[in-house]
Scaffold this motif. Sequence first.
Motif, PDB file in Angstrom:
ATOM      1  N   ARG B   5     -11.319 -45.421 -31.025  1.00 35.49           N
ATOM      2  CA  ARG B   5     -12.728 -45.797 -30.943  1.00 35.49           C
ATOM      3  C   ARG B   5     -13.611 -44.568 -30.756  1.00 35.49           C
ATOM      4  N   GLU B   6     -12.988 -43.400 -30.583  1.00 33.40           N
ATOM      5  CA  GLU B   6     -13.731 -42.195 -30.241  1.00 33.40           C
ATOM      6  C   GLU B   6     -14.794 -41.847 -31.287  1.00 33.40           C
ATOM      7  N   PHE B   7     -14.426 -42.018 -32.558  1.00 32.83           N
ATOM      8  CA  PHE B   7     -15.366 -41.718 -33.642  1.00 32.83           C
ATOM      9  C   PHE B   7     -16.654 -42.526 -33.471  1.00 32.83           C
ATOM     10  N   ARG B  10     -18.709 -41.388 -30.397  1.00 31.28           N
ATOM     11  CA  ARG B  10     -19.391 -40.110 -30.650  1.00 31.28           C
ATOM     12  C   ARG B  10     -20.589 -40.289 -31.572  1.00 31.28           C
ATOM     13  N   ARG B  11     -20.386 -41.088 -32.616  1.00 35.15           N
ATOM     14  CA  ARG B  11     -21.509 -41.324 -33.536  1.00 35.15           C
ATOM     15  C   ARG B  11     -22.627 -42.101 -32.837  1.00 35.15           C
ATOM     16  N   SER B 168     -24.078 -33.950 -38.025  1.00 33.26           N
ATOM     17  CA  SER B 168     -23.067 -34.944 -37.672  1.00 33.26           C
ATOM     18  C   SER B 168     -23.077 -36.179 -38.569  1.00 33.26           C
TER      19      SER B 168
END
Lengths: 258, 204
Positions: B5-7, B10-11, B168
């Motif tokens: 779930r990190e992506f 971060r987004r 990003s």
Amino acid sequence: METVNTGRTVKLEIVRQDTENGSTRVEKFEVPYRPGMNVISALMHIQKYPVTAEGQNTTPVSWDMSCLEEVCGACSMVINGRPQQSCSALVDKLTQPIRLEPMKTFPVVRDLQVDRSRMFNALKKVKAWVPIDGTYDLGEGPRMPERKRQWAYELSKCMTCGVCMEACPNVSESASFMGPAPLSQVRLFNTHPTGAMNKDERLAAIMGDGGLANCGNSQNCVAACPKGIPLTTSIAALNRATTVQMFKNFFGSDHMVD
Amino acid sequence: MSKDREFLWRRLHSLLGVVPVGLFLAFHLSLNFTAVGGEESYNTATGMMELVPHSLLLAMEWIIIYIPLMFHAFYGVYIAFTATNNVKRFSTFRNWMFALQRFTGIFLVIFIAWHIFQTRVQKAFGEEVNFDMMAEIVANPVMLGFYIVGILSATFHLANGLWSFLVSWGITQSKKSQQIATYITLLVFVILSIMGVAAILAFV
């Protein structure tokens, strides 16, 4: 070469460590100068005569090396504060004493030797290859435009040396970020016409934990890369590709390529 | 946090920093800027907020400000502490921006917590938020300094965060576009900083 006596010496300071996670110490060495010598030739001298500048016997310094022509990436270490290959680091161009340290972003095996396994694991995770194995002859793949091939060649120069990993403030043993090198390989293999047939799988891999989004845009990687690979452009391009993929995954009817 | 779930976190962190938190900061500093026109002009402008029904204002505060701000702040602290700063060895402009983004982020968590306590929490206890309240706070030179550093940290963090946001999300890819984005975000920093500092000095 031992007969060449210039009367000059080269001063070195080497950060040493006997075991993994062991304590570190700095040892000073003085080796005879020879014209055109590189850091590795100085290390080879210490290997033969493991005596410190103070005249005390010590163990030979251990380091990794292989090709000696800046292609394999094995001999990377931190030289005067900058990570680089010790084979192409010429003594004449370095200020003395030359300080040698291991790339501490990786586990230090011994002295200047580090374990770069996490890079190779990351390459496996992102499937940095073109899968062509099948139970029958798959035939020729699509053609690659020559100009695209020339551009992709620049990305293919990556030798997994770990210099960008050492330079990156977000890569460390305590952080999960896979680092710039494996990310740029995703761009390389997603550019390849046959490799692109699996581009969604590679994008999914870098959209996982420790992936692309952990980049903090310090842009140290592109400044440090010995091969001049446009790592930050690769990362930004992948940012766009994953943005599109993210919407495809959520709104699309399926998760296939294209 | 669940696996892979990190992506998304971060987004989300990147997005929330701009919308709504960044937009709110621009609005907040614009409102403050009315203080340059004098006490009456500031009190009239902030008084407009009172026209919004109380319950709606409270809901807006939580949805537009507190919840996104808290996520951005706490996840940001986690991001800042996972970094290993190395500006000594790599003293490039971008690496300095990287380090400063993290320093200002940590400082802003402290500053904003204090600022909310001094203004919004006091309002909840029945104090009136007006020109006099701020004038009283910045009458203390230490507080004035703290506020100026806080405002500059916020404008820097937003301007530099906008630059990172553009990278990003894959908007600026080429070196040239990233360079031009640097100039534009620098301009954003200068304009917001002048507005913010001029406003706080108007209370002195």
